[in-house]
Design an enzyme around this catalytic site. Structure first.
Site, PDB file in Angstrom:
ATOM      1  N   ALA A 159     -91.816  -4.484 -19.420  1.00  0.00           N
ATOM      2  CA  ALA A 159     -92.513  -3.452 -18.728  1.00  0.00           C
ATOM      3  C   ALA A 159     -93.746  -2.800 -19.499  1.00  0.00           C
ATOM      4  CB  ALA A 159     -91.725  -2.449 -17.981  1.00  0.00           C
TER       5      ALA A 159
ATOM      6  N   LYS B 132     -95.157   0.083 -30.286  1.00  0.00           N
ATOM      7  CA  LYS B 132     -93.861  -0.119 -30.856  1.00  0.00           C
ATOM      8  C   LYS B 132     -93.080  -1.551 -30.163  1.00  0.00           C
ATOM      9  CE  LYS B 132     -90.011   2.088 -30.106  1.00  0.00           C
ATOM     10  NZ  LYS B 132     -89.144   3.381 -30.042  1.00  0.00           N
TER      11      LYS B 132
ATOM     12  N   PRO C 237     -87.634   3.931 -34.713  1.00  0.00           N
ATOM     13  CA  PRO C 237     -89.150   3.694 -35.040  1.00  0.00           C
ATOM     14  C   PRO C 237     -89.400   2.111 -35.667  1.00  0.00           C
ATOM     15  CG  PRO C 237     -87.868   4.690 -36.958  1.00  0.00           C
ATOM     16  CD  PRO C 237     -86.785   4.439 -35.522  1.00  0.00           C
TER      17      PRO C 237
ATOM     18  N   GLU D 286     -84.820   3.738 -20.530  1.00  0.00           N
ATOM     19  CA  GLU D 286     -85.373   4.675 -19.507  1.00  0.00           C
ATOM     20  C   GLU D 286     -87.046   4.368 -19.442  1.00  0.00           C
ATOM     21  OE1 GLU D 286     -83.884   7.211 -18.262  1.00  0.00           O
ATOM     22  OE2 GLU D 286     -86.016   7.164 -17.327  1.00  0.00           O
TER      23      GLU D 286
ATOM     24  N   VAL E  98    -109.856   6.102 -25.012  1.00  0.00           N
ATOM     25  CA  VAL E  98    -110.112   5.946 -26.487  1.00  0.00           C
ATOM     26  C   VAL E  98    -109.193   5.153 -27.196  1.00  0.00           C
ATOM     27  CG1 VAL E  98    -109.214   8.245 -26.907  1.00  0.00           C
ATOM     28  CG2 VAL E  98    -110.962   7.237 -28.491  1.00  0.00           C
TER      29      VAL E  98
ATOM     30  N   CYS F  72     -93.993   4.453 -27.415  1.00  0.00           N
ATOM     31  CA  CYS F  72     -93.309   3.184 -26.937  1.00  0.00           C
ATOM     32  C   CYS F  72     -94.279   2.199 -26.731  1.00  0.00           C
ATOM     33  CB  CYS F  72     -92.988   3.431 -25.509  1.00  0.00           C
ATOM     34  SG  CYS F  72     -91.578   4.426 -25.316  1.00  0.00           S
TER      35      CYS F  72
END
Ligand code: UDX
Ligand code: ADP
Length: 481
Positions: free
Chosen positions: A238, A294, A107, A176, A285, A291
């Site tokens: 990415a 972060k 996190p 991943e 929205v 991901c």
């Protein structure tokens, strides 16, 4: 197949992996390793987690798995007990494995240096230290969680400093790229598998061993092998570039609302250019998920640490545009409902950050509902997959100063869309669940206060049809009808 060597520079023959461990039975580790088990029946795959309840759910007799992901149950049904095992016995898992995926949570830091930006690597570090402390034979350790650049280097340092004399650890980065909701099809047919390693003979041998696992179902041309840091940065890049596309289209949606253009038409026209392509151009929205935000904040932190303030500011703007989009949407609801929603009942359809998942991390719905609450509106929430306890936990975290009793007076969690919309003055579509498209909107209209408003934050419903029924429809990226 012990890979212990007498000397740390001993070069091994390419290894054929037969025992894999995954540390972390979450959204990434669970589906990824379940698919490896399915596609590689000759490999024993064990997934461990400290969270007993999570492991119990993975092992549950009725296959009530801890995460909702289309197709996942079918995969687990085929392999669980055959070559796929779920356990809380992390030590045994480490002892047995030849290759270990580290797929624990990372996190954003909540305090200390880099708070709000940098990744909290505590879980990665603890898992790494445990591997070093427990392992009695050599292992390939694969960084699967999305981590800042050079984390693999830190893992290597920790492992080397703490390993037993006859063990060597090769570190790989194998980010991943699956998206939630389509995880199983993404894993069955990935655009690419990326493996980063040190460019030493040992690093390359470890890389070949992991590539050999994927080669059981992924074509060779789709398995990319690169340097460790390129692999780590590629994952952040990415996600940052995907999020940037959405922020770009959302920025254009604000112009459309102000000018009378239609964002769907604009995005379609732009996407026809083969250099741009049609995917990932849906105004919304605001993006959510564990991901995008972060990873961009990680990139911002990295850029700042590298004394590249302009680069940091560039990426930060993608997140700021996303915050603006959510604020703008809430404000549009208030403005349209005659500049006040105090005491009004608003139905929010959808709480997950996107359709086909029960995940709520960074969901735009959380921010919008918090805004409605601070305007003292009553909110009815319905989501087909998100557990009630999760909704309460997210709302409490978003509004820490609101007492649970007042929260429960203001918010009601409903068990159907029709129940949520009953007696409401406005319906807000926050997640693009297919079932919201198929609601009997005439029925909904009959049971709402008039004028009845619909705010489509996902370009989901047929605005013209709803207008015909009598609704006053506001759609993201379109001027008011
Ligand atoms: C993302 C990446 O797609 C995946 O490759 C990576 O491994 C993890 O992060 P995920 O967060 O699961 O996957 O979902 P994604 O489909 O990318 O959607 C992210 C957010 O963007 C969602 O809130 C979604 O609703 C929103 N979105 C997506 C849009 O608003 N418009 C679009 O056109 C696409
Ligand atoms: P992701 O979306 O990256 O998969 P999740 O939060 O869904 O993240 O899952 C990460 C999992 O890792 C959690 O279930 C957590 O309990 C588990 N975990 C964290 N640290 C450890 C550890 N040291 N050993 C085992 N499991 C761990």
């Amino acid at each position: 197949m012990p890979r212990c060597s007498l000397s740390r520079t001993f070069i091994m023959a390419p290894l054929k992996v037969t025992k894999i461990l995954c540390i972390g039975a979450g959204y990434v580790g669970g589906p990824t390793c379940a698919v490896i088990a399915l596609k590689c029946p000759h490999i024993t795959v064990t997934i461990v987690d400290l969270n007993q309840a999570r492991i119990d759910a993975w092992n549950s007799a009725d296959f009530k798995l801890p995460i909702y992901e289309p197709g996942l149950e079918d995969v687990v049904r085929q392999c669980r007990g055959r070559n796929l095992f779920f356990s809380t016995d992390v030590e045994k898992g480490i002892l047995d494995a030849e290759l270990i995926f580290v797929s624990v949570n990372t996190p954003t830091k909540k305090s200390g240096v880099g708070a709000g930006f940098a990744a909290d690597l505590n879980y990665v570090e603890l898992a790494t230290r445990q591997i070093a402390a427990v392992a009695t034979s050599s292992k390939i350790v694969v960084e699967k969680s999305t981590v800042p650049c050079r984390t693999a280097e830190s893992m290597r340092t920790i492992l080397e400093a703490n390993s037993k004399p006859n063990c060597r650890f090769d570190i790989l980065s194998n980010p991943e790229f699956l998206a939630e909701g389509t995880a199983i099809s993404d894993l069955f047919k990935p655009d690419r598998v990326l493996i980063g390693s040190l460019q030493t003979p040992e690093g390359k041998a470890a890389c070949a061993a992991l590539a050999g696992v994927y080669a059981n179902w992924v074509p060779e041309h789709a398995i990319l092998t690169v340097g460790l840091w390129s692999s780590e940065l590629s994952k952040l890049a990415a996600n940052a570039m995907l999020a940037q596309r959405i922020s770009s289209v959302n920025a254009l949606s604000a112009i459309c609302e102000a000018t009378g253009a239609n964002i769907d038409e604009v995005a379609n026209a732009v996407g026809y250019d083969s250099r741009v392509g049609p995917k990932f151009l849906k105004a919304s929205v605001g993006f959510g998920g564990s991901c995008f935000q972060k990873d961009i904040l990680n990139l911002v932190y990295l850029s700042e640490s590298l004394h590249l303030p302009e680069v940091a500011a560039y990426w930060r703007q993608v997140v700021e545009m996303n915050e603006y989009q959510k604020r703008r949407f809430s404000k549009r609801v208030v403005d349209t409902l005659f500049n006040t929603i105090t005491g009004k009942r608003i139905a929010v359809l959808g709480f997950a950050f996107k359709a086909d998942t029960g995940d709520t991390r960074e969901s735009a719905a959380i921010t919008i509902i918090r805004d409605f609450q601070s305007e003292r509106a009553f909110v009815n929430i319905y989501d087909p997959q998100v557990a009630e306890t999760q909704i309460w936990a997210d709302l409490a975290e978003a509004s820490p100063t609101v007492a649970p009793e007042s929260m429960k007076k203001q918010v009601k969690i409903c068990s159907s869309a029709l129940e949520a919309c009953k007696d409401a003055e406005a319906v807000v579509i926050a997640t693009e669940w297919k079932e919201f498209k198929e609601i009997d909107w005439a029925h909904v209209y009959k049971h709402m206060k008039k004028p009845a408003f619909v705010f489509d934050g996902r370009l989901l419903v047929d605005a013209a049809k709803l207008t015909e029924i009598g609704f006053k429809v506001t759609t993201i990226g379109r001027p008011a009808l």
